[in-house]
Write a protein that holds these residues in place. Sequence first.
Motif, PDB file in Angstrom:
ATOM      1  N   VAL A 105       0.834  -1.197   0.000  1.00  0.00           N
ATOM      2  CA  VAL A 105       0.000   0.000   0.000  1.00  0.00           C
ATOM      3  C   VAL A 105       0.872   1.253   0.000  1.00  0.00           C
ATOM      4  O   VAL A 105       0.623   2.209  -0.754  1.00  0.00           O
ATOM      5  CB  VAL A 105      -0.949   0.001   1.210  1.00  0.00           C
ATOM      6  CG1 VAL A 105      -1.681   1.336   1.324  1.00  0.00           C
ATOM      7  CG2 VAL A 105      -1.952  -1.141   1.096  1.00  0.00           C
ATOM      8  N   ALA A 106       1.902   1.265   0.839  1.00  0.00           N
ATOM      9  CA  ALA A 106       2.792   2.422   0.896  1.00  0.00           C
ATOM     10  C   ALA A 106       3.472   2.657  -0.444  1.00  0.00           C
ATOM     11  O   ALA A 106       3.562   3.803  -0.918  1.00  0.00           O
ATOM     12  CB  ALA A 106       3.840   2.216   1.995  1.00  0.00           C
ATOM     13  N   ALA A 107       3.941   1.578  -1.058  1.00  0.00           N
ATOM     14  CA  ALA A 107       4.601   1.710  -2.360  1.00  0.00           C
ATOM     15  C   ALA A 107       3.649   2.263  -3.408  1.00  0.00           C
ATOM     16  O   ALA A 107       4.022   3.125  -4.219  1.00  0.00           O
ATOM     17  CB  ALA A 107       5.147   0.353  -2.806  1.00  0.00           C
ATOM     18  N   ARG A 108       2.409   1.786  -3.415  1.00  0.00           N
ATOM     19  CA  ARG A 108       1.432   2.266  -4.392  1.00  0.00           C
ATOM     20  C   ARG A 108       1.073   3.729  -4.158  1.00  0.00           C
ATOM     21  O   ARG A 108       0.867   4.480  -5.119  1.00  0.00           O
ATOM     22  CB  ARG A 108       0.182   1.400  -4.333  1.00  0.00           C
ATOM     23  CG  ARG A 108       0.380  -0.018  -4.818  1.00  0.00           C
ATOM     24  CD  ARG A 108       0.690  -0.086  -6.296  1.00  0.00           C
ATOM     25  NE  ARG A 108      -0.523  -0.018  -7.103  1.00  0.00           N
ATOM     26  CZ  ARG A 108      -0.532   0.032  -8.431  1.00  0.00           C
ATOM     27  NH1 ARG A 108       0.604   0.037  -9.097  1.00  0.00           N
ATOM     28  NH2 ARG A 108      -1.667   0.083  -9.088  1.00  0.00           N
ATOM     29  N   VAL A 109       0.992   4.145  -2.899  1.00  0.00           N
ATOM     30  CA  VAL A 109       0.694   5.548  -2.613  1.00  0.00           C
ATOM     31  C   VAL A 109       1.817   6.446  -3.123  1.00  0.00           C
ATOM     32  O   VAL A 109       1.582   7.452  -3.805  1.00  0.00           O
ATOM     33  CB  VAL A 109       0.459   5.757  -1.110  1.00  0.00           C
ATOM     34  CG1 VAL A 109       0.398   7.249  -0.777  1.00  0.00           C
ATOM     35  CG2 VAL A 109      -0.835   5.074  -0.670  1.00  0.00           C
ATOM     36  N   VAL A 110       3.055   6.093  -2.770  1.00  0.00           N
ATOM     37  CA  VAL A 110       4.199   6.890  -3.217  1.00  0.00           C
ATOM     38  C   VAL A 110       4.275   6.886  -4.743  1.00  0.00           C
ATOM     39  O   VAL A 110       4.538   7.920  -5.378  1.00  0.00           O
ATOM     40  CB  VAL A 110       5.504   6.342  -2.600  1.00  0.00           C
ATOM     41  CG1 VAL A 110       6.711   7.102  -3.145  1.00  0.00           C
ATOM     42  CG2 VAL A 110       5.455   6.456  -1.085  1.00  0.00           C
ATOM     43  N   GLN A 111       4.026   5.737  -5.334  1.00  0.00           N
ATOM     44  CA  GLN A 111       4.045   5.615  -6.791  1.00  0.00           C
ATOM     45  C   GLN A 111       2.985   6.505  -7.431  1.00  0.00           C
ATOM     46  O   GLN A 111       3.234   7.163  -8.449  1.00  0.00           O
ATOM     47  CB  GLN A 111       3.801   4.149  -7.159  1.00  0.00           C
ATOM     48  CG  GLN A 111       4.042   3.804  -8.609  1.00  0.00           C
ATOM     49  CD  GLN A 111       3.857   2.314  -8.840  1.00  0.00           C
ATOM     50  OE1 GLN A 111       2.778   1.773  -8.625  1.00  0.00           O
ATOM     51  NE2 GLN A 111       4.917   1.648  -9.272  1.00  0.00           N
ATOM     52  N   GLY A 112       1.808   6.547  -6.835  1.00  0.00           N
ATOM     53  CA  GLY A 112       0.739   7.384  -7.369  1.00  0.00           C
ATOM     54  C   GLY A 112       1.055   8.861  -7.289  1.00  0.00           C
ATOM     55  O   GLY A 112       0.753   9.621  -8.219  1.00  0.00           O
TER      56      GLY A 112
END
Length: 399
Positions: A105-112
Amino acid sequence: MSTAEPRRPASRAALFLLASIIVSFVAASTAPSPLYPIYQSRWHFSPITTTLVFAVYAVAVLAALLTVGKLSDHVGRRPVLLAAIAVQVVSLVIFVLAGGVPALVAARVVQGVAAGAATGAAAAAMLDIDRARGTLANSIAPGIGTGVGALLSALLVQYLPAPTRLVYVVLVVVLLIQGVGVALMAETVTPMSGALRSLRPEIRLPRAVRGPLLVVAPVAFAVWALAGFFAALGPALVRALMNSSTVAGGLSIFVFAVFGSAAILVLRDRSARTVMLTGIAALVVGMIITLVSVSADSIAGFFVGLAFGGVGFGGGFQGSLKTLTPLVEAHERASVLSLLYIVSYVGFGLPTVIAGFLVVHGGGLRRTAEEYAVAVIVLAVVALLGLRGTTRTAPAGPR
């Protein structure tokens, strides 16, 4: 507002670099798709969690578009792109080190956040350099990135070691190279004051674009809703139909993306309205074929439906861009493109989460795919009626 004349590298090379950045960012967003079954097996979560992990990316993109989407109009395209590349690299490092769902989830948020910052800046910079070629590149780059990210990830998972890490390492290397290119690229827009004010979320459109945006919004929503479903649950659906390898799942996304890109190339000289009508028609045909194929357990038919769906995606999104981009000035481009991407990413994320819920609490994966196909058909028909109803009042863009 005047734009700076590109000097280094040459305009064509800069256009290619900017398009490749969008490809890389979209590829990074779809690279986890073939890996979700591995994550799910290791960490024991349901399809609802899969779609939520997938969709938080869209939420983060929306947040970034609403805040930093206009920033490059004020501080320049290069600083925003360099910062976005750095943040994207951080997200990929989190993926490499991930040990559970919170890290995903953290990776996807930063990626977004990174993607939201880069999308408006890169898209606007390509239009600064060459409006016609920039519009084409803005249309084709997301499809290429979608297909390349999914297929590259699937191939690395299937045939090389470290399946949950290697694809992210490859993407980090690519992004670092692109960062060097951005550092060498000449600025394409003259910075202006108001950078801090531009960070305040607001929905504001030039008057000339308001009507046309209402025309294209349902089309953009529909085609991105389809892309979101295939990216999040398409590989699992392919495996359910043919009990096949990870590569086949990645190939499903690749086929969708390749036919979308091909449609953009074939239709690039047609009027915006013709492109959009073609996209809507292909979307409806593709969903009908998909609906029949899933019911009949036909993997061949499913891939044919994917191909038509890809044409629908390419035509619908290209038509949306061709409708809007001729109507805005240079200093308005990032804002208008960001708003179009907001509509697109809402379609990309929200219906996919609903689909994940239905997989678990409804009729399962196949039944959900059938219901999703029907919903996309209905949405496409609504978009068609809206397009026809505004034919005489909304400009359709140049031929």
